[in-house]
Design a protein around this motif. Structure first.
Motif, PDB file in Angstrom:
ATOM      1  N   SER B 132       0.214  -1.339  -0.107  1.00 51.27           N
ATOM      2  CA  SER B 132       0.239  -0.219   0.156  1.00 51.27           C
ATOM      3  C   SER B 132       1.065   1.470  -0.179  1.00 51.27           C
ATOM      4  O   SER B 132       0.375   2.129  -0.465  1.00 51.27           O
ATOM      5  N   LEU B 133       1.993   1.312   0.353  1.00 56.03           N
ATOM      6  CA  LEU B 133       3.220   2.107   0.317  1.00 56.03           C
ATOM      7  C   LEU B 133       3.521   2.570  -0.627  1.00 56.03           C
ATOM      8  O   LEU B 133       4.066   3.672  -1.162  1.00 56.03           O
ATOM      9  N   LEU B 134       4.237   1.143  -1.411  1.00 57.02           N
ATOM     10  CA  LEU B 134       4.181   1.468  -2.985  1.00 57.02           C
ATOM     11  C   LEU B 134       3.212   2.147  -4.040  1.00 57.02           C
ATOM     12  O   LEU B 134       4.468   2.530  -4.539  1.00 57.02           O
ATOM     13  N   LYS B 135       2.383   2.142  -3.803  1.00 54.89           N
ATOM     14  CA  LYS B 135       1.153   2.558  -4.213  1.00 54.89           C
ATOM     15  C   LYS B 135       1.230   3.899  -4.333  1.00 54.89           C
ATOM     16  O   LYS B 135       0.530   4.897  -4.827  1.00 54.89           O
ATOM     17  N   LEU B 136       1.157   4.315  -2.916  1.00 57.15           N
ATOM     18  CA  LEU B 136       0.862   5.296  -2.128  1.00 57.15           C
ATOM     19  C   LEU B 136       1.632   6.799  -2.573  1.00 57.15           C
ATOM     20  O   LEU B 136       1.680   7.682  -2.924  1.00 57.15           O
ATOM     21  N   LEU B 137       3.006   5.933  -3.096  1.00 57.88           N
ATOM     22  CA  LEU B 137       4.590   6.944  -3.256  1.00 57.88           C
ATOM     23  C   LEU B 137       5.036   6.245  -5.213  1.00 57.88           C
ATOM     24  O   LEU B 137       5.922   6.608  -4.818  1.00 57.88           O
ATOM     25  N   ASP B 138       3.719   6.364  -5.956  1.00 55.91           N
ATOM     26  CA  ASP B 138       3.331   5.595  -7.227  1.00 55.91           C
ATOM     27  C   ASP B 138       5.153   5.598  -7.243  1.00 55.91           C
ATOM     28  O   ASP B 138       5.392   5.332  -8.600  1.00 55.91           O
ATOM     29  N   LEU B 139       4.906   3.876  -6.440  1.00 54.91           N
ATOM     30  CA  LEU B 139       5.937   2.620  -6.940  1.00 54.91           C
ATOM     31  C   LEU B 139       5.550   2.038  -7.592  1.00 54.91           C
ATOM     32  O   LEU B 139       6.294   0.866  -7.753  1.00 54.91           O
ATOM     33  N   ALA B 140       4.420   1.528  -7.447  1.00 54.35           N
ATOM     34  CA  ALA B 140       3.740   0.422  -7.441  1.00 54.35           C
ATOM     35  C   ALA B 140       3.730  -0.046  -9.059  1.00 54.35           C
ATOM     36  O   ALA B 140       4.345  -1.139  -9.358  1.00 54.35           O
ATOM     37  N   ASN B 141       3.974   1.213  -9.730  1.00 55.93           N
ATOM     38  CA  ASN B 141       3.579   0.649 -11.290  1.00 55.93           C
ATOM     39  C   ASN B 141       5.263   0.051 -11.786  1.00 55.93           C
ATOM     40  O   ASN B 141       5.347  -0.308 -13.005  1.00 55.93           O
TER      41      ASN B 141
END
Lengths: 288, 265
Positions: B132-141
């Motif tokens: 969820s943190l990766l997603k929040l910090l725009d790293l998930a993609n």
């Protein structure tokens, strides 16, 4: 960390105003004279303190088995090829020289005896320590030094993780457990070197070599070697971690720390070797 | 200044009183008095070697002062033992200048590090929080980000991973050590937005030390200037803009980005 000598007063030597001041200046001059000595004692003390802290942290939670295994792999398994290579040629070269010397008396069959004892008591522990220092000790110092300058050590502290427990203790334990193991590997491979030179190349009788080897080389010789390896492991990890964690500055300092770690470990190993031999000669008198 | 003292204060989360620190003959902090406002972005600016990093290390208890007090939520953190200080340290997250990611661990292991060290959580929960943190910090993609090692990431990405690691244990206070140093203007702007968004979304108190004036005036709620070991200017952005201290003025104008139109000479 070295102590700095007291700075001389500006404008050259000041005239003492009172007897007390004269006494103080006298002590200060004396202090400056001995500053290299006190500096060396401080550095030695810092090493011992680091070692003490690393041992103390071994018994406190949390226990991170993974870190210990990783370091054991790095110090032990990773050093296997180089130890085997050096071990083989040390055994081969020493027996070559021994055969040439023993040939003067037509007693080449003593080669296993002589080289076996040399390997067990001296060559295996010392060469193993020096080779692993060059490979793993330098690696430890470099890794810790670059962790220090990139603030990774500080980052550990911010997560309430003690850097000594996390970084030094596993390296210390891995080194003092794996150096004796590697020393034994060195012994075995060294004896293969003896076999290749003496039995295969010089065609000395295997039965005689083996019989004299059994007669001359005692299990105590191996135990002595292993005890020495243990202390060399402690020395290597302490020197490498001390130099690595003590670094300040940039990339150049990392390189210097690595050099200092390798040099200080190598010198300490040889000096310590002398004293360990003296101590063990008392504990296990030779030839009994 | 609000009344300071060892009581929990609604407005000020951290209160620093008369903090002194010397290294040998070098007197770095010479009586720092500063309050950090809860839930806001507090920026401490100052030139190199003015003691910013030293001050920040004191906040987290990484350095002990020669004298003075630091109250975090009313508790004096000076002179606490290992266990007590560790408890206070859990309120903090720190984002280091160059991220200080552990380069022997991959991205997921880095972000999860504080959780794994402090608690025994089920793996699934740890992974949920990391993702969820990766997603929040725009790293998930970013493809394969989870298994990448710090050396394979760009400077900006590393910084975001560092922020994720600081955020994962839900700290109340986030410390940023010169977050925009060494970044290009666009990356700088992204980091600024990241600090703003983090402050807004998580409601954390942010303490940023910086010498980047443009960023400071873009995102700060409160600005303090550390000069020669003391705080010479302190207040909300508007207050500081309205009557800048001469040093602050010189500092800002030297950076060429800020001009104090209505400031008194």
């Amino acid at each position: 960390m070295t102590t700095k000598a007291a700075a001389p007063p500006p404008g050259g030597a000041a005239k003492p105003q009172s007897a007390a001041e004269a006494k103080f200046l006298g002590f200060a001059a004396l202090g400056r004279m001995f500053s290299p000595l006190t500096g060396a004692i401080t550095v030695f003390g810092d090493h011992i303190l680091l070692l003490g802290r690393a041992v103390a942290w071994l018994f406190r939670r949390p226990f991170r088995l993974r870190l210990f295994l990783e370091q054991m792999e790095f110090v032990g398994v990773g050093s296997l090829p180089i130890i085997m290579l050096v071990g083989f040629f040390t055994g081969a070269v020493t027996s070559l020289q021994a055969i040439l010397a023993l040939a003067l008396f037509e007693q080449q069959r003593y080669v296993g005896f002589g080289v076996g004892i040399s390997l067990a008591r001296e060559l295996a522990p010392v060469f193993t320590a020096l080779m692993i220092t060059a490979r793993a000790g330098s690696g430890m110092a470099t890794e810790l030094a670059s962790m220090r300058i990139t603030e990774q050590v500080d980052a550990l502290t911010t997560f309430a993780v003690n850097p000594v427990q996390y970084l030094v203790t596993p390296r210390l334990i891995a080194s003092c457990l794996m150096l004796p193991v590697m020393s034994m590997v060195f012994n075995v491979v060294g004896l293969i070197g003896v076999y290749v030179v003496a039995i295969i190349s010089y065609q000395i009788d295997l039965g005689q070599v083996l019989a004299l080897f059994r007669l001359g080389v005692d299990p105590l010789d191996y135990i002595e070697g292993l005890i020495k390896s243990f202390f060399f492991g402690v020395t290597m990890a302490t020197c490498a971690c001390y130099q690595g964690l003590g670094v300040r500055g940039g990339a150049k300092e990392v390189g210097l720390a690595t050099t200092r770690a390798v040099v200080s470990t190598s010198v300490t190993v040889l000096v310590l070797d002398y004293f360990l031999i003296q101590i063990m000669n008392v504990l296990f008198p030779y030839g009994t | 200044m609000a009344d300071s003292g060892p009581k929990r204060d609604q407005r000020w989360q951290i209160q620093i009183q008369d903090l002194h620190k010397s290294f040998g003959a070098q007197h770095v902090l010479r009586g720092v008095n500063l309050n950090i406002e809860r839930g806001k972005i507090n920026i401490i600016i100052g030139g190199s070697g003015q003691g910013k990093s030293v001050l920040m290390k004191h906040l987290m208890g990484l350095l002990a002062p020669d004298s003075g007090h630091i109250f975090v939520d009313g508790d004096d953190i000076i002179g606490l033992g290992d266990v007590a200080i560790a408890k206070i340290q859990r309120k903090f997250g720190m984002v280091f200048q160059y991220a200080a990611l552990f380069d022997s661990l991959n991205v997921v292991e880095n972000i999860a590090f504080p959780l794994l060290e402090r608690y025994h959580l089920p793996k699934a929960e740890v992974m949920d929080r990391v993702r969820s943190l990766l997603k929040l910090l725009d790293l998930a993609n970013v493809s394969g980000i989870e298994q990448k090692f710090p050396a394979e990431l760009s400077g900006g990405m590393r910084k975001r991973v560092g922020l994720a690691r600081a955020l994962i244990d839900r700290p109340e206070i986030l410390l940023y050590d010169e977050p925009t140093t060494g970044l290009d203007p666009i990356a700088t702007k992204n980091v600024d937005q990241m600090i703003r968004r983090t402050a807004d979304e998580f409601g954390v108190t942010s303490v940023v030390i910086s010498h980047d004036m443009a960023s400071t005036f873009r995102i700060a709620d409160r600005i303090a200037m550390l000069y020669e070991g003391v705080i010479v200017a302190n207040g909300t952005r508007a207050e500081v803009m309205a009557s800048p201290h001469p040093m602050l003025r010189e500092f800002a104008e030297a950076s060429g980005t800020i001009h104090f139109g209505s400031a008194p000479s």
